[in-house]
Structure formats: structure tokens, C-alpha cells
Design a protein around this motif. Structure first.
Motif, PDB file in Angstrom:
ATOM      1  N   THR A 267       0.959  -1.305   0.102  1.00 23.39           N
ATOM      2  CA  THR A 267      -0.251  -0.008  -0.144  1.00 23.39           C
ATOM      3  C   THR A 267       0.967   1.048   0.118  1.00 23.39           C
ATOM      4  N   ASP A 268       0.518   2.473  -0.593  1.00 24.88           N
ATOM      5  CA  ASP A 268       1.030   3.603  -0.649  1.00 24.88           C
ATOM      6  C   ASP A 268       0.230   4.650  -0.214  1.00 24.88           C
ATOM      7  N   GLN A 269       0.459   5.551   0.785  1.00 17.24           N
ATOM      8  CA  GLN A 269      -0.535   6.638   1.305  1.00 17.24           C
ATOM      9  C   GLN A 269      -0.501   7.820   0.172  1.00 17.24           C
ATOM     10  N   ASP A 270       0.393   7.817  -0.617  1.00 13.84           N
ATOM     11  CA  ASP A 270       0.182   8.954  -1.532  1.00 13.84           C
ATOM     12  C   ASP A 270      -0.920   8.920  -2.399  1.00 13.84           C
ATOM     13  N   GLU A 271      -1.109   9.894  -3.297  1.00  9.71           N
ATOM     14  CA  GLU A 271      -2.124   9.830  -4.098  1.00  9.71           C
ATOM     15  C   GLU A 271      -1.553   9.998  -5.572  1.00  9.71           C
ATOM     16  N   SER A 275       0.775   6.657  -5.958  1.00  7.53           N
ATOM     17  CA  SER A 275       0.315   5.695  -5.132  1.00  7.53           C
ATOM     18  C   SER A 275      -0.022   4.338  -5.865  1.00  7.53           C
ATOM     19  N   GLU A 276      -0.030   4.433  -7.055  1.00  5.78           N
ATOM     20  CA  GLU A 276       0.151   3.429  -7.951  1.00  5.78           C
ATOM     21  C   GLU A 276       1.337   2.444  -7.795  1.00  5.78           C
ATOM     22  N   ILE A 277       1.003   1.098  -7.537  1.00  8.75           N
ATOM     23  CA  ILE A 277       2.427   0.420  -7.542  1.00  8.75           C
ATOM     24  C   ILE A 277       2.420  -0.615  -8.305  1.00  8.75           C
ATOM     25  N   THR A 278       3.588  -0.681  -8.750  1.00 10.10           N
ATOM     26  CA  THR A 278       4.013  -1.997  -9.664  1.00 10.10           C
ATOM     27  C   THR A 278       4.793  -2.866  -9.109  1.00 10.10           C
ATOM     28  N   ASN A 291       2.405 -11.175 -11.725  1.00 14.72           N
ATOM     29  CA  ASN A 291       1.300 -10.156 -12.253  1.00 14.72           C
ATOM     30  C   ASN A 291       1.905  -9.102 -11.566  1.00 14.72           C
ATOM     31  N   PRO A 292       2.261  -7.863 -12.430  1.00 14.80           N
ATOM     32  CA  PRO A 292       2.827  -6.475 -11.980  1.00 14.80           C
ATOM     33  C   PRO A 292       1.730  -5.878 -11.466  1.00 14.80           C
ATOM     34  N   LYS A 293       0.515  -6.028 -11.858  1.00 15.95           N
ATOM     35  CA  LYS A 293      -0.699  -5.059 -11.169  1.00 15.95           C
ATOM     36  C   LYS A 293      -1.244  -5.572  -9.810  1.00 15.95           C
ATOM     37  N   SER A 294      -1.372  -6.970  -9.988  1.00 14.16           N
ATOM     38  CA  SER A 294      -2.138  -7.549  -8.846  1.00 14.16           C
ATOM     39  C   SER A 294      -1.170  -8.008  -7.802  1.00 14.16           C
ATOM     40  N   ASP A 319       5.771   2.600  -6.509  1.00 12.97           N
ATOM     41  CA  ASP A 319       4.874   3.534  -6.776  1.00 12.97           C
ATOM     42  C   ASP A 319       5.318   4.430  -7.714  1.00 12.97           C
ATOM     43  N   GLY A 320       4.188   5.255  -8.358  1.00 13.84           N
ATOM     44  CA  GLY A 320       4.477   6.264  -9.394  1.00 13.84           C
ATOM     45  C   GLY A 320       5.467   7.267  -9.211  1.00 13.84           C
TER      46      GLY A 320
END
Length: 926
Positions: A267-271, A275-278, A291-294, A319-320
């Protein structure tokens, strides 16, 4: 490698013999002989003195032929010294991989006797591999806002060595902003973590280059390095955070590809983009996928516990904004029973002798299962009922031995199935088929197809003819089953055996070496032996009895009437008053053959008056067929043929001379007056001989009378007769040795002088003379004169013993009497004896009496009607236990043969003084 390492290697190459020989009687060492050597030893290096450790002397090494039984030729044994030598490159990493303990187990095989010894060579690791990173460089992004103390997991290096020679430490090139911490995993391996020592300033330095070095514990240590490129990124206040720092999961092996292992979550508290995690991981090979997304981790190929038992994966969540978080995923592979046991047969004997004792070692069996735990524990057994068994020798090693006695003749080979089964659930098994050939030994003696043999051979067989064949079989092979035949014993004379029979050693055919004679050899017995060619040879004996059959090869032999040695023939007198059925004489004949070949029949060939006489077909008895007529001739001649029952029949002839007269005086004039063709020259010679003989006789008589008168002046002159010494010439009658005062015996023969060409020159009296009758003797002129009254006492100086009358104790009844050439009870057809032995004994007795009658001192009777048996067996001998052959003997002057009661055959007593036997002076031609 330095001198210290070399010394340590040499010290560690010394053999470590943990177990000792338990007993000299143990077939093999139960505990293996252990050696410890370093890897990568040069070819030819000495591992240890195997022969010495096995307590073999240097002298027995050539005979024991010590060798190694190993799939790959890593080692060899020196034939001269018995040392165990390195034969090929020993790469511990190639042989055992990452296993903490690497050992090669194999068997040392020794022959004479065959035995196996377990050897364990532990291969120690040397530091021959440097740590190595998967990539020559890798990049790491760190935000400038990252707080000091933040740690980053770096790529790990791989080292193929183990223990101290494996990777032990990581080092980082000096940099004030970073430091390195070595951390340990659950399995004890280390991995590096990069620690941020102080805050980075992207504006001052946006890129950092560090060198990460991995070191092992070797002496000297070896190392490998990679370049760490750190890029300082713009600030991102919150980094992703995984729910767990370490994820642990257990995965069964052999799951299908695509199976989900687990899912990591950060999880990432950023927005926004920060906050998008790969998700990603560094190196998990091609076994797992992410799976890089899940963050879902799945299998990409079949997982094999036997290859890798545990996987450790570092998963990164970014994260992004470039901030990353890391976690460790540890996957433990669970073993499944997916490998069947492997069976390997070594040192298999090519041939097992059938006399091998139970417990004989046949082969060494090795089993192996790649599974672990109970899935890798294997039990070994044999399928079916076979005379073998499996004995556990050591872990995963078995011995195949004989369990009971073998018999090649019953089963020449066995197809043995070895089944290995593990203890998994469900259990898996595998099988191995081997063929065991049983070798032959000579344990079977030849067996004859018939016990005993009985062979019939007709006599007069051609020499060299095959008369029999014996056959024996031996179930053994080769020379053990080759049978030869020989004769080992016989009831024949040993020296004469080879002249009678022989046997073919190969075929068992028995050959006659000569023509057999039934009259000489009725049967004989041989003991034949069948012997094989084994070592030692075995043999069996069998009895062969050869019966020689009779053939009609002997013609009948006429015993009576027979010609005298001087060529004269007997004649028989018949009373003129003889009634029909009167027994005149009997033709006696024998045949040396047996059975029907000796069954004689009598036939009249020629007769002067065929209607006057009858001839018994089987008895040979000549009887009157009718009463004598006035017009009938006084002299008759019968030509009788004696024929046996053979095919074709053989025969002989006999001539009978019959004279009808009431007394001897009637016969003598007829004999002297019979017309004979005269030869003047012969008559002259005859008269000269008669005159000379008469003068000699008169002279001898005068001398004898003069001497007798001087010696015995008181003797009565009327007692002189023909029995006084010198009274007759050489042709004078011979006094019986048992004669004394009284009458002459009925079988005594009187003689007359030779009468030249007259028809008869001898006279034989076969009847007993009465006391009132005179005994006649011929003088030199052929005239008959009385010898004196038998009632008068003789003056002969010799004392003569009177002859006893015929003994009636020997006579048989008509029912007891066999019928060789006569019949029983007057049966003309004749009855042949059922027992051929009795018949042959009968013939032998007749032949024996015939031989007595043929010599000059014995007549047909040989004394008192016993046909010579009294002289042969003594006066006390009786014929109660032998066949009665005297049915062919008759008493002249009677009309019956010898029976229990005289006259029973004809029913009446014949007139006295009849049936005189005479001798013809001319030899009758047949």
C-alpha cells in the motif's frame, strides 16, 4: 593451492575405516570402507590402499582380481599394489550440486571366491568457484526524500561451493552516504542490504556508482562483484509498504503450470501516480511468474522437489513516484511420491551350477528412489515361487542368493522378476527381469527303458547278426548325458564271452559273434552297463536274458535196431502161434531237438507182407496184425521210417528182420539153408578160414580138456559147456560178469562163429531160458550144440554171481509215462509232454543210454532192462524222479512193453520161449 592446503589434503586423503571386519566367516563387510578426498584431484592420485584395508596380501591380488563396480569410471584399482586410484575428474559441484555431504558409494568386487565390499568415498569441497552475480550491474532509484536508515535489499550472488568455501560476506565500496549490512535467510544463506546513512540531495549528486563485492570463506578467499547504480529521484513523501516483510508458503511438487502460489500486497498513502504500485522481482528464473498489477505469483512450469526444494523470491513494489518497498517470498516445495524406485543388477553370474548350495551369491542388486522420507524408502522382493531369495546387504543394497537346491533337468532357466516398492502413499513400484541359466552337473545316472530284457533267438543264426538292442537315456547335457554300453558280467565263461556276443558302445545293439546251437546252449544271461561320460561317471546295469530257440536241425537217431560193430543186424523171432496184437519188437529212436521238432512218428516204408504187421504211429511198437497162416513166409523184412515233427521234417530209417519160428532149432537150419548167391572164390576163402578156425579150436579144446582133467579129476564131464575157457574162439559167447549157477539172464546174448556169406552170422537170445533148455553154442563149422543143462553145477574155476531179476520198483504207471517216441496207454496218436524240460531230460537220458549201448561192453539194455542206468547210477538207483524213457525198451519174447504189470498192454501172457532176437550175418541196407 598453498603448501598448508596440500598438507591438509594429504592428511584428509587417509582412509577412514570406521568398521572393522566382524568375522572371517562373513561373506562381505556389512559397513563400507570410507575414504575422504578433496575434489579435483589429478588422475592417478591415490585415494587409499584398498587391498590393505580389505586385508588382502600382495600375493593374492592377481587371483582375487579386485575391481570396482561403478556406473561412471571415477576410480580404478591398481592390479599390482591394490591402491584405489582416481580415474577421472572429480567435480563435487557436478556430482552432488549443493548437497552438504557428497559421497560416492560403490562396490569393490573380488573373485575366487566371489565377494562384494562396500566403499564410501567422501568428496570434500575445495574453493574452486568464486561468487558470481547474475548481472554485471543493476540500478536502484532512491528518492531524495528518503530518510536515513532506510534499507534496500540488493541482488545476491551465487557460489557453487559449500560450507566455508561458499559465499560468506558482502562488501561495499566506500561511500559516506551508504553502508552495507549482511543478513541471513532461514536456510542460513546471506544477502546484502544497502543502508542509507544520510539524506541524499539530488541537486548535488543525482547518480551514485558503488561496487558490491561478494566474498567466500576459502583460503585464499575468492570474490565476485557487480556495479550498483543508484539514481536519486525527486521526492516522494510516502513509500509503498508490504503487509508482510516475509511471505512463507508450502507448495506441493508437480502442480500444473498456472497454479497460484500466493499474492503479495503493498500500500502507498500517496495519491495519484505516487500511489500506483507496480510489482516485480529480480530473479525467479522461469519457474514463477508475477502479475505486475495484482502481485499474484503463479507457477510457469512443473516444479520438481528433486531439483530444488525451496525458492526465495524478493518482490519489489514501486509507486508512481519511484518509491519502492520490498518483501521476501519463501516457497517450500513439498515432496510427492512421484518417482518409482530404480533397480540395478550388478555382477550377475552367467551360469549357476545346479549343485550350488543354498546361500550361493548370484548378483548384487542396487535400488534407488529420488523421493525423500518414506517416499524414498524402498523394499525389494522377488515375484513368484523361485528357488532364490533377496537378502538386505546395506542401505538400498541387496544380495540375490539361492534359497534351495536346483535341478536343471526340471527347470533349465528361471526368469526372475525383482520388484522394488517404496513406502509412499500410494506406494510406487518398479520391476527388473533377469534370466538365470542353470548349469548342468552329472547328477543323473542313465535309465534303461526296459528292466530286464528278454530276447528270443533261433539257433543257427548267422554270425554278426543283431539279436537285441538295449537303450538308456540320461537327462543330463553334453558328456554328462552321452551314454555308452558295455557287457560287465555273464553266466558264460569269461574267456568265451567275447566269442559269443558283443555290444555296440554307441547304439546298444547286441550282436551274436557265432551261430548258437540250442542243443549245446539253451540260454545265457548278460549284465549290460550304461555309463555316461561325466566326471565322475555314473552307470546303471540291466539284465539281458537270451533264450536260444530250437530249430529242426537234427534228424532222428535210431537206437534199436542198430547194426553191430561187425556190420551184422539183429533179427527177431515170432512164435507161429502168436495171436493178433502180439508185441514183436519196438523201434527205439531219439531226436536231439526239442518240442515238436523231437516228436517222433513211425511209418512203414516197405514190408514183405504189409497186412501181417502193424506199427504204432507214436510208440514204434511192431505187433502182429493177424494170425500166422500156413502159406505165409517164415522170414519177413520191414523198412521203418522215423520222422520228427519239424518243418520241414527230418527222418531216419531202420530195417527189421522178423522170423516166425517156435524154437531156435527151427531157425538155425533155415539160416544155414537160405539160398545165397555163391561166389566160387569167396567160398574157397570161406572154407579155408573155417578149416583153419576148426583146427585151432580143436587144438585149444584138447589142451584145455587135458589141463582141466589134471586139475579137477573129479569134475563131472557133463558140466562142460561153452562157458569154459577156450571152448569157443573169439566169436564164442562172452560170459556175463554176474552169472553163476542157475539160468542165464533173459537179456544175455549168445554168439555164433562167422559163417562167411551166409545171411546171418550172429545169434542173440533175449529171452530167459528155462532150466530144462540147453544153451547152444556154435562150433567152427557153424553147427549148434548144447552147452549143458543149466540145472547142473558148473565146474568153472571162477565163481560167477547170479544176476538179479529186473527190479520193478523203477516202473512208472501209464499215466506217469511221457511220450517222447512212444505213447501213453497204447495211444497211437501220442501225447506230447506239456513240460519241455521233462521232454529234454527224457531225451538226454535216452541219449546217455544210447551211448552206453554203442560201446562194445553194453547192449541195448545194459543189464536187467535198465538201459545202462544201473551201471551209471548204481544198483540202488530208481527212476522215480525222472521221466520214464524206457517205454521205448521192450522185452523180447513178450507182447508188452515195460509197465506196472506185465502183460497189461496185450491182456495176456505170451508163450514162453518166443521172441528170440537174432543177428543177421549180412548188413541190411536201408
Amino acid at each position: 593451492m598453498g603448501s598448508g592446503a596440500a598438507e591438509r589434503s594429504r592428511a584428509e586423503r587417509r582412509p577412514v575405516l570406521l568398521p572393522f571386519l566382524l568375522s572371517l566367516f562373513c561373506p562381505a563387510i556389512s559397513e563400507p570402507i570410507r575414504y575422504k578426498i578433496p575434489e579435483e584431484m589429478p588422475t592417478g592420485s591415490v585415494v587409499g590402499n584398498l587391498a590393505k584395508d580389505l586385508e588382502f596380501s600382495i600375493h593374492e591380488l592377481p587371483s582375487r582380481k579386485l575391481r570396482i563396480s561403478l556406473e561412471k569410471p571415477y576410480f580404478t584399482v591398481s592390479a599390482e599394489s591394490g591402491e584405489l586410484l582416481v580415474n577421472s575428474r572429480l567435480d563435487r559441484e557436478q556430482i552432488c550440486g549443493k548437497k552438504p555431504a557428497c559421497a560416492l558409494e560403490f562396490e569393490a568386487v573380488a573373485e575366487n571366491p566371489l565377494n562384494f565390499y562396500h566403499v564410501n568415498v567422501e568428496i570434500e569441497d575445495v574453493n574452486d568457484h568464486a561468487p558470481k552475480f547474475a548481472h554485471a550491474s543493476f540500478e536502484l532509484q532512491i528518492s531524495e526524500s528518503t530518510q536515513p536508515g532506510k534499507r534496500f535489499i540488493l541482488e545476491v550472488a551465487e557460489d557453487a561451493d559449500i560450507a566455508l568455501n561458499s559465499l560468506q560476506d558482502y562488501k561495499l565500496s566506500l561511500n559516506p552516504n551508504f553502508s552495507l549490512v549482511n543478513k541471513k535467510k532461514q536456510d542460513g544463506s546471506k544477502y546484502p542490504e544497502l543502508v542509507l546513512e544520510k539524506t541524499l540531495d539530488r541537486e548535488q549528486q543525482s547518480f551514485h556508482r558503488l561496487v558490491l563485492t561478494a566474498l567466500d570463506g576459502g583460503n585464499p578467499p575468492q570474490s565476485g562483484s557487480t556495479e550498483l547504480r543508484i539514481q536519486v529521484t525527486d521526492a516522494n513523501d510516502n513509500s509503498p509498504v508490504f503487509k508482510q516483510e516475509v511471505y512463507r508458503v508450502t507448495l506441493p511438487e508437480n502442480v500444473p503450470p498456472g497454479t497460484t502460489v500466493l499474492q503479495v500486497t503493498a500500500t502507498d498513502q500517496d495519491e495519484g501516480i505516487n500511489s500506483e504500485i507496480t510489482y516485480s522481482f529480480y530473479s525467479a528464473g522461469q519457474v514463477f511468474g508475477l502479475n505486475p498489477k495484482s502481485g499474484e505469483i503463479t507457477t510457469q512450469k512443473t516444479i520438481d522437489f528433486e531439483e530444488i526444494k525451496e525458492y526465495s523470491i524478493v518482490v519489489e513494489g514501486r509507486d508512481g513516484g519511484g518509491l519502492v518497498a520490498q518483501c521476501t517470498v519463501e516457497i517450500n516445495i513439498q515432496d510427492e511420491n512421484d518417482n518409482t524406485p530404480e533397480v540395478t543388477v550388478r555382477s550377475l553370474l552367467e551360469m549357476i551350477l545346479e549343485n550350488s548350495v543354498p546361500g550361493t551369491l548370484i548378483a548384487l542388486i542396487k535400488v534407488h528412489d529420488q523421493d525423500s522420507g518414506e517416499n524414498g524408502e524402498v523394499n525389494c522382493r522377488l515375484e513368484g515361487k523361485v528357488p532364490f531369495k533377496i537378502i538386505s546387504s546395506s542401505q538400498n543394497s541387496y544380495k540375490l542368493v539361492t534359497d534351495r537346491a536346483l535341478d536343471r533337468e526340471l527347470t533349465p532357466e528361471y526368469n526372475v522378476t525383482i520388484i522394488a516398492t517404496d513406502r509412499g502413499k500410494p506406494p510406487l513400484s518398479s520391476s527388473k527381469n533377469i534370466t538365470l541359466h542353470i548349469g548342468d552337473v552329472n547328477d543323473n545316472a542313465p535309465v534303461f527303458h526296459q528292466m530286464p530284457y528278454l530276447v528270443y533267438v533261433a539257433e543257427n543264426n548267422p554270425p554278426g547278426a543283431s539279436i537285441a538292442q538295449v537303450s538308456a537315456s540320461d537327462p543330463d547335457l553334453g558328456p554328462n548325458g552321452q551314454v555308452s554300453y558295455s557287457i560287465v558280467a555273464s553266466d558264460l565263461e569269461p574267456r568265451a564271452l567275447s566269442s559269443y556276443v558283443s555290444v555296440s558302445a554307441l547304439s546298444g545293439v547286441v550282436f551274436a559273434q557265432r551261430a548258437f546251437d540250442h542243443e549245446q546252449l539253451r540260454s545265457f544271461q548278460l549284465t549290460l552297463q550304461a555309463r555316461d561320460q561325466g566326471s565322475p561317471a555314473l552307470s546303471t546295469n540291466v539284465s539281458l536274458r537270451v533264450l536260444v530257440g530250437d530249430r529242426n536241425d537234427n534228424a532222428p537217431r535210431v537206437l534199436y535196431p542198430s547194426l553191430q560193430p561187425d556190420g551184422s543186424a539183429l533179427f527177431d523171432t515170432v512164435p507161429r502161434a502168436a495171436e493178433p496184437g502180439y508185441l514183436i519188437t519196438k523201434v527205439v529212436a531219439v531226436d536231439a531237438d526239442s518240442g515238436h521238432n523231437a516228436w517222433l512218428s513211425y511209418h512203414v516204408l516197405q514190408a514183405s507182407d504189409p497186412g501181417l504187421f502193424s506199427l504204432g504211429l507214436r510208440t514204434g511198437e511192431v505187433r502182429t496184425a493177424r494170425a500166422m497162416g500156413d502159406k505165409d513166409a517164415a522170414r519177413h523184412r520191414l523198412l521203418v521210417a522215423v520222422q520228427d515233427g519239424g518243418h520241414p521234417p527230418l527222418s531216419a530209417t531202420a530195417t527189421l528182420h522178423l522170423v516166425f519160428a517156435d524154437s531156435l532149432q527151427e531157425v538155425l537150419p533155415d539160416l544155414s539153408d537160405s539160398p545165397v548167391p555163391s561166389d566160387p572164390q569167396a567160398e574157397l576163402q570161406f572154407y579155408l578160414v573155417v578149416a583153419l578156425a576148426l583146427i585151432s579150436v580143436l587144438f585149444l579144446l584138447a589142451v584145455i580138456l587135458a589141463i582141466a582133467q589134471r586139475l579137477r579129476p573129479s569134475s563131472s564131464s557133463g558140466a562142460w559147456g561153452c562157458f569154459q575157457p577156450g571152448l569157443c574162439s573169439r566169436s564164442a559167447p562172452v560170459v556175463p560178469p554176474n552169472y553163476s549157477e542157475g539160468t542165464l539172464p533173459y537179456s544175455y546174448n549168445l554168439c555164433v562163429a562167422h559163417m562167411g556169406k551166409t545171411e546171418f552170422n550172429f545169434l542173440k537170445c533175449s529171452e530167459q531160458l528155462n532150466s530144462g533148455q540147453d544153451i547152444l553154442c556154435s562150433d567152427s563149422s557153424g553147427a549148434m550144440f548144447p552147452l549143458g543143462n543149466s540145472s547142473e553145477s558148473t565146474s568153472h574155476p571162477e565163481t560167477l554171481v547170479p544176476q538179479a531179476p529186473p527190479n520193478t520198483d523203477w516202473r512208472f504207471s501209464q499215466a506217469q509215462r511221457p511220450g517222447t517216441s512212444g505213447s501213453q496207454n497204447g495211444d497211437e496218436t501220442g501225447t506230447w509232454p506239456n513240460n519241455q524240460f521233462d521232454t529234454e531230460m527224457l531225451q538226454a537220458m535216452i541219449l546217455a543210454s544210447a551211448s552206453e549201448a554203442a560201446d562194445g561192453s553194453s547192449t541195448l539194455g545194459g543189464g536187467a532192462g535198465t538201459m545202462g542206468l544201473s551201471a551209471r547210477y548204481g544198483p540202488q538207483f530208481t527212476l522215480q524222479h525222472v521221466p520214464d524213457y524206457r517205454q521205448n525198451v521192450y522185452i523180447p519174447g513178450s507182447n508188452a512193453t515195460l509197465t506196472n504189470a506185465a502183460g497189461k498192454r496185450d491182456g495176456k501172457t505170451p508163450a514162453g520161449g518166443n521172441g528170440n532176437k537174432k543177428k543177421s550175418g549180412k548188413k541190411e541196407k536201408k
